[in-house]
Design a protein around this motif. Sequence first.
Motif, PDB file in Angstrom:
ATOM      1  N   ASN A  23      18.254   9.002  37.897  1.00 39.77           N
ATOM      2  CA  ASN A  23      17.289   8.702  39.104  1.00 39.77           C
ATOM      3  C   ASN A  23      16.000   8.673  38.734  1.00 39.77           C
ATOM      4  OD1 ASN A  23      17.424   8.338  41.868  1.00 39.77           O
ATOM      5  ND2 ASN A  23      16.417  10.305  42.016  1.00 39.77           N
ATOM      6  N   LYS A  24      15.435   9.300  37.739  1.00 45.58           N
ATOM      7  CA  LYS A  24      14.190   9.586  37.207  1.00 45.58           C
ATOM      8  C   LYS A  24      13.893   8.079  36.467  1.00 45.58           C
ATOM      9  CE  LYS A  24      11.380  11.975  33.643  1.00 45.58           C
ATOM     10  NZ  LYS A  24      11.367  13.029  32.437  1.00 45.58           N
ATOM     11  N   TYR A  25      14.931   7.284  35.519  1.00 48.43           N
ATOM     12  CA  TYR A  25      14.340   6.342  34.831  1.00 48.43           C
ATOM     13  C   TYR A  25      14.917   5.047  35.414  1.00 48.43           C
ATOM     14  CZ  TYR A  25      12.597   9.353  31.300  1.00 48.43           C
ATOM     15  OH  TYR A  25      11.752  10.249  30.662  1.00 48.43           O
ATOM     16  N   LYS A  26      15.574   4.809  36.788  1.00 42.23           N
ATOM     17  CA  LYS A  26      16.124   3.788  37.209  1.00 42.23           C
ATOM     18  C   LYS A  26      15.206   2.690  37.474  1.00 42.23           C
ATOM     19  CE  LYS A  26      16.450   5.378  42.116  1.00 42.23           C
ATOM     20  NZ  LYS A  26      17.409   5.592  43.113  1.00 42.23           N
ATOM     21  N   SER A  27      13.779   3.100  37.925  1.00 42.91           N
ATOM     22  CA  SER A  27      12.789   2.203  37.866  1.00 42.91           C
ATOM     23  C   SER A  27      12.006   1.686  36.838  1.00 42.91           C
ATOM     24  CB  SER A  27      11.760   2.838  38.898  1.00 42.91           C
ATOM     25  OG  SER A  27      11.248   3.813  38.222  1.00 42.91           O
ATOM     26  N   VAL A  28      12.682   2.285  35.590  1.00 40.36           N
ATOM     27  CA  VAL A  28      11.915   2.015  34.519  1.00 40.36           C
ATOM     28  C   VAL A  28      12.682   0.875  33.421  1.00 40.36           C
ATOM     29  CG1 VAL A  28      11.246   2.780  32.066  1.00 40.36           C
ATOM     30  CG2 VAL A  28      10.743   4.111  33.976  1.00 40.36           C
ATOM     31  N   PHE A  29      14.085   1.273  33.509  1.00 37.67           N
ATOM     32  CA  PHE A  29      15.100   0.360  32.688  1.00 37.67           C
ATOM     33  C   PHE A  29      15.993  -0.505  33.398  1.00 37.67           C
ATOM     34  CE2 PHE A  29      14.569   4.377  29.899  1.00 37.67           C
ATOM     35  CZ  PHE A  29      14.126   3.917  29.105  1.00 37.67           C
ATOM     36  N   HIS A  30      16.415  -1.533  33.128  1.00 40.25           N
ATOM     37  CA  HIS A  30      17.555  -2.255  33.571  1.00 40.25           C
ATOM     38  C   HIS A  30      18.830  -1.373  33.700  1.00 40.25           C
ATOM     39  CE1 HIS A  30      20.788  -5.296  33.879  1.00 40.25           C
ATOM     40  NE2 HIS A  30      19.745  -6.265  34.169  1.00 40.25           N
ATOM     41  N   PRO A  31      19.625  -1.669  34.974  1.00 35.74           N
ATOM     42  CA  PRO A  31      20.690  -0.478  35.061  1.00 35.74           C
ATOM     43  C   PRO A  31      21.656  -0.653  34.052  1.00 35.74           C
ATOM     44  CG  PRO A  31      20.251  -2.144  37.086  1.00 35.74           C
ATOM     45  CD  PRO A  31      19.213  -2.782  35.936  1.00 35.74           C
ATOM     46  N   ARG A  32      21.614  -1.759  33.007  1.00 34.66           N
ATOM     47  CA  ARG A  32      22.553  -1.761  31.936  1.00 34.66           C
ATOM     48  C   ARG A  32      21.669  -1.387  30.493  1.00 34.66           C
ATOM     49  NH1 ARG A  32      25.927  -6.395  33.939  1.00 34.66           N
ATOM     50  NH2 ARG A  32      24.694  -7.674  32.511  1.00 34.66           N
ATOM     51  N   HIS A  33      20.532  -0.987  30.702  1.00 32.43           N
ATOM     52  CA  HIS A  33      19.904  -0.473  29.405  1.00 32.43           C
ATOM     53  C   HIS A  33      20.735   0.564  28.735  1.00 32.43           C
ATOM     54  CE1 HIS A  33      16.845   1.075  26.636  1.00 32.43           C
ATOM     55  NE2 HIS A  33      16.288  -0.180  26.604  1.00 32.43           N
ATOM     56  N   SER A  34      20.664   0.463  27.355  1.00 34.50           N
ATOM     57  CA  SER A  34      21.266   1.199  26.525  1.00 34.50           C
ATOM     58  C   SER A  34      21.023   2.819  26.990  1.00 34.50           C
ATOM     59  CB  SER A  34      21.214   0.826  25.067  1.00 34.50           C
ATOM     60  OG  SER A  34      19.925   1.343  24.613  1.00 34.50           O
ATOM     61  N   VAL A  35      20.059   2.988  27.112  1.00 40.38           N
ATOM     62  CA  VAL A  35      19.758   4.599  27.460  1.00 40.38           C
ATOM     63  C   VAL A  35      20.461   5.135  28.754  1.00 40.38           C
ATOM     64  CG1 VAL A  35      17.812   6.009  28.346  1.00 40.38           C
ATOM     65  CG2 VAL A  35      17.297   4.496  26.382  1.00 40.38           C
ATOM     66  N   LEU A  36      20.471   4.143  29.592  1.00 40.09           N
ATOM     67  CA  LEU A  36      20.882   4.424  30.988  1.00 40.09           C
ATOM     68  C   LEU A  36      22.587   4.519  30.699  1.00 40.09           C
ATOM     69  CD1 LEU A  36      18.928   2.913  33.708  1.00 40.09           C
ATOM     70  CD2 LEU A  36      18.842   5.294  32.830  1.00 40.09           C
ATOM     71  N   LEU A  37      22.914   3.344  30.100  1.00 39.19           N
ATOM     72  CA  LEU A  37      24.498   3.277  29.845  1.00 39.19           C
ATOM     73  C   LEU A  37      25.205   4.313  29.127  1.00 39.19           C
ATOM     74  CD1 LEU A  37      26.205   0.800  31.063  1.00 39.19           C
ATOM     75  CD2 LEU A  37      26.261   0.003  28.344  1.00 39.19           C
TER      76      LEU A  37
END
Length: 490
Positions: free
Chosen positions: A348-362
């Motif tokens: 939730n904190k980083y969803k506005s920073v990264f693409h939804p499939r960015h490696s960090v979020l994935l």
Amino acid sequence: MEKHCDILENEKFGRYLIANKDLDAGEIIFTDTPFVFGPKSDTPPLCLACYCPVENTVCSRCGWPICSEACEKAAQHQAECDVFLGAKVKFQPPEDWSAPSPQLDCITPLRMLIAKENNPDRWQHELDVMETHTGERIKRPSWEADQNNIVNFLINHCKLGAKFNHDLLEKICGILAVNAVEIPSRGGFSSRAIYPYLAIAAHNCVPNIIHSIQYDDLTVLVRAAVPIKSGETLYLSYTHALSPTIIRREYLLESKYFNCECHRCADTTELGTHLSTIKCSKCDNGVILSSNPLDSEAQWNCTDKNCGFKTSAAAMRKMLTVIQTEVDQLDSLEPGPLAIEQREAFINKYKSVFHPRHSVLLSVKYTLAELYGRVEGYTIDELPDLMLERKVEMCRLVLNTLDVILPGDTRMRGIMLYELHAPLMYLARSEFGSGLLIKEQLKEKLREPLQCLADAARILQREDPQSPEGIIGNIAYQSMEQLKLSLETL
């Protein structure tokens, strides 16, 4: 066993492997046995036979870390035990037994020396020809550490100078640094091994082969992950599949001494997966991509021409490093409700920073897909439909990405397919229980989880049955058989 590959050599790869016949997905291409295996550098004190952590437990003969009488007699410890005993060199107990112990850095190189003596033919034909990148390694801080902890220690303190010289030991350090593979151990700590044939396989960030290691004798089985045509190069990935390009290329340059220029690294969107893509904070329409992924210092630009936002590669690396520290803290949490809740808060904190499939979020979503249904308060039979759907969404997101960057029958795919089957099954039964489905529709809906289990079992049962993946593979097979029976009785 016959090897279904040949060795070629060129300027780009050095020695590399090609298929010498058409291969099906899952087909064994070759097997390989380790020339040597032992502790990795910078590990805490471990039993030198089983690699379990130890504290104040040492061999009664040589005084080096050993956890039991059985391990003291283990074959892999005997030769080094004789060397230490003969030189009267004992392990110095550390203040903190959980901290990395440079004293253990010498063990695997010493085992290489002993193996060279015992098997000179194999050394000459398989090890002596390996790449060591001495010119690059000599400039690294690790070179001096190797000189002190390995070369000088073994030659001077362990009195091996009469039989071996500095050049040989430096070569052994290089062979291990460049070619060693991490292997699992029952003790919970990874160790490393040199597989001469596996080491020849070229790298690509989209591999077409996979390897699995048998726990009992450490034989490695190398399989085709996807169908491979005769004459095609066999590619292994030396990096973690879910890392972004900037991190993968940095790791490969640092540890393997080459700049990767594969088609995934060269593509700004990582073949459409967006594992490196950042959202633009200055506009709503663009995303931020590297202007040249093959240049580690290239500028990153917003794709919206009206925006014009730019940032540096250094700023990108710094941001990833800071956020990776947060991910590491999440990974240190014990599996439980907090582990799920804090990961969801992170997304939730980083969803506005990264693409939804960015490696960090994935990567975080991959772990969440495993945790949902498995921890207290979030067991599979108490998850509401909304959370079951969340688990399905994350499994599918990972699987769709793996289709591109890690295609075919890989361990990660097997795990995700296994995780996907349960929420699909529970959602179908929930709809049936609510009267939204008739019996025939329920049967139809249960075909997908049945296929997930069949595929997961096929992939994961190729792993060692004692490994975590092998255990899941057997559970998947049993669950598949139970689901088949349920379908028959519906």
